[in-house]
Design a protein around this motif. Structure first.
Motif, mmCIF file in Angstrom:
data_model
loop_
_atom_site.group_PDB
_atom_site.id
_atom_site.type_symbol
_atom_site.label_atom_id
_atom_site.label_comp_id
_atom_site.label_asym_id
_atom_site.label_seq_id
_atom_site.Cartn_x
_atom_site.Cartn_y
_atom_site.Cartn_z
ATOM 1 N N GLY A 176 0.838 -1.208 0.000
ATOM 2 C CA GLY A 176 0.000 0.000 0.000
ATOM 3 C C GLY A 176 0.863 1.245 0.000
ATOM 4 O O GLY A 176 2.045 1.200 0.350
ATOM 5 N N VAL A 177 0.255 2.358 -0.383
ATOM 6 C CA VAL A 177 1.012 3.624 -0.426
ATOM 7 C C VAL A 177 1.142 4.225 0.973
ATOM 8 O O VAL A 177 0.300 4.025 1.837
ATOM 9 C CB VAL A 177 0.358 4.669 -1.371
ATOM 10 C CG1 VAL A 177 0.428 4.212 -2.820
ATOM 11 C CG2 VAL A 177 -1.079 4.971 -0.963
ATOM 12 N N ASP A 178 2.225 4.971 1.173
ATOM 13 C CA ASP A 178 2.463 5.614 2.469
ATOM 14 C C ASP A 178 1.537 6.810 2.686
ATOM 15 O O ASP A 178 1.194 7.134 3.824
ATOM 16 C CB ASP A 178 3.929 6.095 2.534
ATOM 17 C CG ASP A 178 4.895 4.942 2.338
ATOM 18 O OD1 ASP A 178 5.085 4.174 3.288
ATOM 19 O OD2 ASP A 178 5.434 4.802 1.218
ATOM 20 N N VAL A 179 1.201 7.485 1.583
ATOM 21 C CA VAL A 179 0.377 8.693 1.686
ATOM 22 C C VAL A 179 -0.673 8.685 0.578
ATOM 23 O O VAL A 179 -0.353 8.386 -0.573
ATOM 24 C CB VAL A 179 1.214 9.988 1.536
ATOM 25 C CG1 VAL A 179 0.368 11.215 1.901
ATOM 26 C CG2 VAL A 179 2.486 9.952 2.364
ATOM 27 N N VAL A 180 -1.910 9.006 0.938
ATOM 28 C CA VAL A 180 -2.951 9.264 -0.064
ATOM 29 C C VAL A 180 -3.327 10.734 0.031
ATOM 30 O O VAL A 180 -3.670 11.227 1.113
ATOM 31 C CB VAL A 180 -4.213 8.406 0.187
ATOM 32 C CG1 VAL A 180 -5.342 8.818 -0.776
ATOM 33 C CG2 VAL A 180 -3.901 6.920 0.035
ATOM 34 N N TYR A 181 -3.203 11.451 -1.085
ATOM 35 C CA TYR A 181 -3.667 12.839 -1.159
ATOM 36 C C TYR A 181 -4.986 12.849 -1.911
ATOM 37 O O TYR A 181 -5.016 12.579 -3.113
ATOM 38 C CB TYR A 181 -2.651 13.723 -1.896
ATOM 39 C CG TYR A 181 -1.306 13.811 -1.213
ATOM 40 C CD1 TYR A 181 -1.109 14.674 -0.133
ATOM 41 C CD2 TYR A 181 -0.230 13.037 -1.646
ATOM 42 C CE1 TYR A 181 0.119 14.759 0.498
ATOM 43 C CE2 TYR A 181 1.010 13.121 -1.011
ATOM 44 C CZ TYR A 181 1.171 13.974 0.050
ATOM 45 O OH TYR A 181 2.388 14.059 0.672
ATOM 46 N N GLU A 182 -6.074 13.154 -1.218
ATOM 47 C CA GLU A 182 -7.385 13.211 -1.860
ATOM 48 C C GLU A 182 -7.567 14.636 -2.382
ATOM 49 O O GLU A 182 -7.876 15.539 -1.628
ATOM 50 C CB GLU A 182 -8.475 12.837 -0.854
ATOM 51 C CG GLU A 182 -9.751 12.317 -1.496
ATOM 52 C CD GLU A 182 -10.290 13.189 -2.621
ATOM 53 O OE1 GLU A 182 -10.142 12.799 -3.800
ATOM 54 O OE2 GLU A 182 -10.819 14.278 -2.332
ATOM 55 N N CYS A 183 -7.362 14.817 -3.697
ATOM 56 C CA CYS A 183 -7.412 16.154 -4.288
ATOM 57 C C CYS A 183 -8.629 16.343 -5.180
ATOM 58 O O CYS A 183 -8.727 17.366 -5.863
ATOM 59 C CB CYS A 183 -6.145 16.408 -5.106
ATOM 60 S SG CYS A 183 -4.643 16.389 -4.115
#
Ligand SMILES: [Zn+2]
Length: 347
Positions: A238-245
């Motif tokens: 899984g990714v370390d960071v999700v940016y919901e833009c």
């Protein structure tokens, strides 16, 4: 020197005009007067045009639009020390009250009394000149163009988001949404040390552009499985960071699925209505969740990254209009043309 007396005025919802709009502005000792050169069109400007309001901010009187600006200093107040006539600058559009508690605590973007360009009832900068505090006006080095300077404002959102995420070297991130904020967030994440970024959007033209910007994998979730792409890029972790833009309700509902255990989700895009997310899905991963509102203390860092070349915003500027065609520019932006990321207006 004579300046164009016109401004781009949002008369009311759906009605724009380019007309003379005299404003009473006084140059204070700590202010500078700036001749505007370039103004970026932001989603918020377009939203005021098409909807007449954003949340509690309602357009009740004619208002000049525009808040992403760069220009040249043409006059300085008597106490100004850091800027001189002729300096090329960009401006931070939000002016906090220095007596406010938010300001004293270093989180001036959260000052409820913040005065922000083109947020009713405050006028924006699609006009020839503006008076602005020295403290929120930043000199552009020679190698940073006016166009790039006018990108500092949206870039600041991305830099603030990666600052709140506390990216570590080698992280892998997912950015949901390939509009200007999403792509600038991706560039900020890479500059902050992310090894790789996955960008998801349903506009293939924007994704094609995203793929040219660095170590970025574009994914159209309508055509391929986003979770599979995340697994492939992260050995299934899984990714370390999700940016919901995107501000999209469906996207926000599933932000924890691609996240690694112990990862962080940053909500950047502003939803137009309240949205729900899955708390238990966040709990089993002990996800940290951050919310960002605009930015604080990042304009000089953004300028430094543009100057050093660690971030290049030029590919995101997809269309430029002359000031005389400002109304047409907004009509074009409101039609959400495919592949268009950032449109700008030159005075
Ligand atoms: Zn903006």
């Amino acid at each position: 020197m004579a300046y164009d007396p016109r401004a781009l005025v949002l008369e009311r919802k759906g009605v724009l005009s380019l007309r003379e709009f005299p404003l009473e502005e006084k140059l204070g000792p700590h202010d500078v007067r700036v001749a505007i050169h370039t103004v970026g069109i932001c989603g918020s400007d377009v939203h005021y045009y098409t909807h007449g309001a954003i949340g509690p901010f309602v357009v009740r009187a004619p208002m000049i639009l525009g808040h992403e600006a760069a220009g040249t200093v043409i006059e300085v107040g008597g106490a100004v020390k850091s800027l001189r006539v002729g300096d090329r600058v960009c401006m931070e559009p939000g002016i906090p009250n220095p007596m406010s508690r938010a300001y004293r605590e270093g989180r001036y973007n959260l000052d409820p009394d913040l005065v922000f360009w083109a947020t009713p009832p405050v006028h924006g900068v699609l006009r020839s000149t503006v008076i602005h505090p020295e403290a929120f006006t930043f000199r552009l080095p020679d190698q940073v163009s006016f166009a790039a300077g006018a990108m500092v404002e949206p870039l600041a959102v991305g830099v603030h988001a990666v600052t709140r995420a506390a990216v570590a070297p080698g992280n892998v991130a997912l950015v949901i949404g390939a509009g200007p904020i999403g792509l600038l967030n991706a560039l900020a994440a890479l500059a902050a040390g992310c090894a790789h970024v996955i960008v998801s959007d349903i506009d293939d033209d924007k994704l094609a552009l995203a793929a040219t910007l660095g170590s970025i994998t574009p994914v159209n979730p309508l055509k391929s499985d986003l979770l599979e792409a995340v697994k492939a890029a992260t050995d299934g972790w899984g990714v370390d960071v999700v940016y919901e833009c995107s501000g999209n309700e469906r996207a926000a509902a599933s932000v924890f699925a691609p996240l690694c255990p112990g990862g962080v989700v940053v909500f950047v895009g502003i939803p137009l209505a309240p949205i729900a997310y899955d708390v238990s899905a966040a709990q089993v991963k002990e996800a940290r969740v951050e919310h960002v509102f605009r930015y604080a203390h990042v304009f000089p860092k953004c300028v430094a990254m543009l100057a050093s070349g660690s971030i290049d915003v030029a590919p995101l500027i997809t269309r430029v209009f002359p000031f005389g065609e400002s109304v047409e520019a907004f009509e074009a932006a409101a039609s959400a043309p495919r592949g268009q990321v950032k449109m700008q207006i030159e005075l």
